[in-house]
Design a protein around this motif. Structure first.
Motif, PDB file in Angstrom:
ATOM      1  N   SER A   3       0.836  -1.199   0.000  1.00  0.00           N
ATOM      2  CA  SER A   3       0.000   0.000   0.000  1.00  0.00           C
ATOM      3  C   SER A   3       0.868   1.246   0.000  1.00  0.00           C
ATOM      4  O   SER A   3       2.054   1.214   0.351  1.00  0.00           O
ATOM      5  N   MET A   4       0.245   2.381  -0.361  1.00  0.00           N
ATOM      6  CA  MET A   4       0.965   3.657  -0.320  1.00  0.00           C
ATOM      7  C   MET A   4       1.395   3.975   1.101  1.00  0.00           C
ATOM      8  O   MET A   4       2.451   4.558   1.330  1.00  0.00           O
ATOM      9  N   CYS A   5       0.580   3.588   2.085  1.00  0.00           N
ATOM     10  CA  CYS A   5       0.939   3.828   3.478  1.00  0.00           C
ATOM     11  C   CYS A   5       2.220   3.082   3.835  1.00  0.00           C
ATOM     12  O   CYS A   5       3.118   3.641   4.467  1.00  0.00           O
ATOM     13  N   PRO A  20       1.157  13.588   3.120  1.00  0.00           N
ATOM     14  CA  PRO A  20       0.265  13.198   2.024  1.00  0.00           C
ATOM     15  C   PRO A  20      -0.058  14.367   1.093  1.00  0.00           C
ATOM     16  O   PRO A  20      -0.290  15.494   1.534  1.00  0.00           O
ATOM     17  N   TRP A  65      -2.651   9.456   8.544  1.00  0.00           N
ATOM     18  CA  TRP A  65      -2.857  10.241   7.312  1.00  0.00           C
ATOM     19  C   TRP A  65      -3.330   9.358   6.168  1.00  0.00           C
ATOM     20  O   TRP A  65      -4.299   9.680   5.482  1.00  0.00           O
ATOM     21  N   TRP A  66      -2.632   8.230   5.954  1.00  0.00           N
ATOM     22  CA  TRP A  66      -2.993   7.401   4.809  1.00  0.00           C
ATOM     23  C   TRP A  66      -4.237   6.566   5.058  1.00  0.00           C
ATOM     24  O   TRP A  66      -4.848   6.073   4.115  1.00  0.00           O
ATOM     25  N   TRP A  69      -6.502   9.292   3.767  1.00  0.00           N
ATOM     26  CA  TRP A  69      -6.320   9.509   2.317  1.00  0.00           C
ATOM     27  C   TRP A  69      -5.490   8.344   1.755  1.00  0.00           C
ATOM     28  O   TRP A  69      -4.282   8.491   1.493  1.00  0.00           O
ATOM     29  N   PRO A  70      -6.094   7.186   1.550  1.00  0.00           N
ATOM     30  CA  PRO A  70      -5.322   5.972   1.216  1.00  0.00           C
ATOM     31  C   PRO A  70      -4.580   6.027  -0.111  1.00  0.00           C
ATOM     32  O   PRO A  70      -3.612   5.279  -0.305  1.00  0.00           O
ATOM     33  N   TYR A  71      -5.017   6.894  -1.031  1.00  0.00           N
ATOM     34  CA  TYR A  71      -4.358   6.954  -2.334  1.00  0.00           C
ATOM     35  C   TYR A  71      -3.516   8.220  -2.493  1.00  0.00           C
ATOM     36  O   TYR A  71      -3.104   8.568  -3.603  1.00  0.00           O
ATOM     37  N   ILE A  74       2.895  10.522  -2.194  1.00  0.00           N
ATOM     38  CA  ILE A  74       3.871  10.628  -1.107  1.00  0.00           C
ATOM     39  C   ILE A  74       4.747  11.844  -1.344  1.00  0.00           C
ATOM     40  O   ILE A  74       5.520  11.895  -2.310  1.00  0.00           O
ATOM     41  N   SER A 154       4.176   7.212  -6.515  1.00  0.00           N
ATOM     42  CA  SER A 154       3.026   8.093  -6.685  1.00  0.00           C
ATOM     43  C   SER A 154       2.698   8.252  -8.169  1.00  0.00           C
ATOM     44  O   SER A 154       3.588   8.180  -9.027  1.00  0.00           O
TER      45      SER A 154
END
Length: 286
Positions: A3-5, A20, A65-66, A69-71, A74, A154
């Protein structure tokens, strides 16, 4: 799938403060009509500080934060000794190296920008430099404290193309002294001296009395006495009024009075042209 997180936390664990950023363009530019706003910090208005100034290496905060806003893209806040040279086109490096000499290989990312785009990471004495857009065409400098960059993987909000590392794991190279000096020189180029335009003489009383209308005389006098900060507004009003009362033959004297206040010739011509167009549109006499 990572994941982005998780990726943001990995950057933080490597010592890079993250925050984010918006993954989509969310507003319309009123001048161009184009969508923009992607890549800007989600935290822009938090605590009255720019979002990248709130960047952190705290995994718990990053997870919060993620989670919200999961997407999110970065954003990496740049430390004091790191300079990122942001190249907007594929040929920009060659043009930059005409000034700096050949730049050493270093950690490099492709930005996903249409037409090419690259981030070159260097260790540099950033205290001698300032964040700059267009140091030469298509070349920007990103550095502490104002600077942050979007990091892979990203996705660029304009193209849908992900940022990617060209050479992951490559050490960040030291920017050579001659290249640092060249960048400093580009940022501190001596300005060309402005050519001095002789100030016109004030309108004489005979010139003012030669105007065949008391009101026109008053308008020109008002322009001649206009204070700094109100000159352009008064010029627009004066030109519009003269045209609407059928005294456009007084515009040359108005131009002379405006020049006396310090307005430059192009600004005077543009303002009067706009005022005349407004008077025409509203059916004013010419």
């Amino acid at each position: 799938m990572t994941s982005m997180c998780e990726i943001a936390v990995a950057y933080a664990q490597a010592g890079w403060p993250v925050h984010p950023c918006r993954e989509v363009n969310n507003r319309v530019n009123p001048k161009t009509g184009e969508l923009e706003g992607g890549k800007s910090p989600y935290l822009w208005q938090v605590k009255g500080k720019g979002g990248h100034l709130l960047a952190t290496t705290d995994p718990a905060q990053i997870a919060k934060w993620w989670d919200k806003w999961p997407y999110a893209l970065i954003g990496v806040a740049l430390p004091e000794n790191v300079l990122v040279i942001d190249l907007d086109t594929d040929d920009a490096r060659e043009r930059l190296e005409e000034h700096t000499g050949t730049l050493p290989d270093t950690l490099t990312a492709r930005t996903g920008r249409e037409g090419g785009g690259t981030h070159l990471y260097y260790v540099a004495k950033t205290s001698d430099l300032i964040q700059s857009v267009g140091i030469i065409p298509d070349v920007d400098l990103r550095l502490h404290p104002k600077g942050y960059v979007i990091a892979p993987p990203s996705v660029h909000p304009d193209t849908g193309t992900p940022y990617t590392w060209v050479n992951p794991g490559t050490p960040i190279a030291m920017l050579p002294e001659h290249a640092q000096a060249a960048l400093y020189g580009l940022q501190h180029k001596p300005r060309k001296p402005r050519s001095r335009v002789p100030r016109p003489e004030p309108l004489t009383s005979s010139q003012l009395h030669a105007l065949n209308d008391k009101r026109a005389r008053g308008i020109v006098t008002t322009m001649q006495d206009a204070p700094i900060g109100e000159r352009n507004t008064i010029l627009n009003w004066a030109a519009y009024t003269l045209c609407t009362i059928g005294k456009s033959d007084t515009l040359p004297e108005l131009e002379q009075a405006a020049a006396l206040t310090g307005l430059d010739e192009r600004e005077i011509e543009s303002t009067i042209r706009s005022a005349k167009a407004g008077a025409n549109k509203n059916g004013g006499a010419q």
